[in-house]
Design an enzyme around this catalytic site. Sequence first.
Site, mmCIF file in Angstrom:
data_model
loop_
_atom_site.group_PDB
_atom_site.id
_atom_site.type_symbol
_atom_site.label_atom_id
_atom_site.label_comp_id
_atom_site.label_asym_id
_atom_site.label_seq_id
_atom_site.Cartn_x
_atom_site.Cartn_y
_atom_site.Cartn_z
ATOM 1 N N PHE A 1 0.854 -1.172 0.000
ATOM 2 C CA PHE A 1 0.000 0.000 0.000
ATOM 3 C C PHE A 1 0.897 1.231 0.000
ATOM 4 O O PHE A 1 1.770 1.355 0.857
ATOM 5 C CB PHE A 1 -0.880 0.040 1.262
ATOM 6 N N HIS A 2 0.700 2.107 -0.961
ATOM 7 C CA HIS A 2 1.501 3.331 -1.025
ATOM 8 C C HIS A 2 0.544 4.510 -1.056
ATOM 9 O O HIS A 2 -0.294 4.612 -1.956
ATOM 10 C CB HIS A 2 2.397 3.342 -2.256
#
Length: 86
Positions: A11-12
């Site tokens: 997850f960015h």
Amino acid sequence: MTFEDGSEVLFHIGIDTVNLQGEGFSTFVNSGDKVKQGSKLVDFDLPFLESKSIDSTVMVVFTKHKEVSIESKTVQANEALDITCK
């Protein structure tokens, strides 16, 4: 995040947020923690990111998986996103 079957999801949050050195983010888990469905992972301060002219795009990258099921939708602030890896 690594699932029991070896699937991995990255997850960015935001573009160039690394330059903020964590400011505007609150994490609720640490590396190695086991989480369950519904566990809160992270919060971020959208108005803060916008005040810094940071693109708030959230990317979900599947790096190792057999099959992934994700509902395609726009997620509103404070709304959960369910991801299932098979």
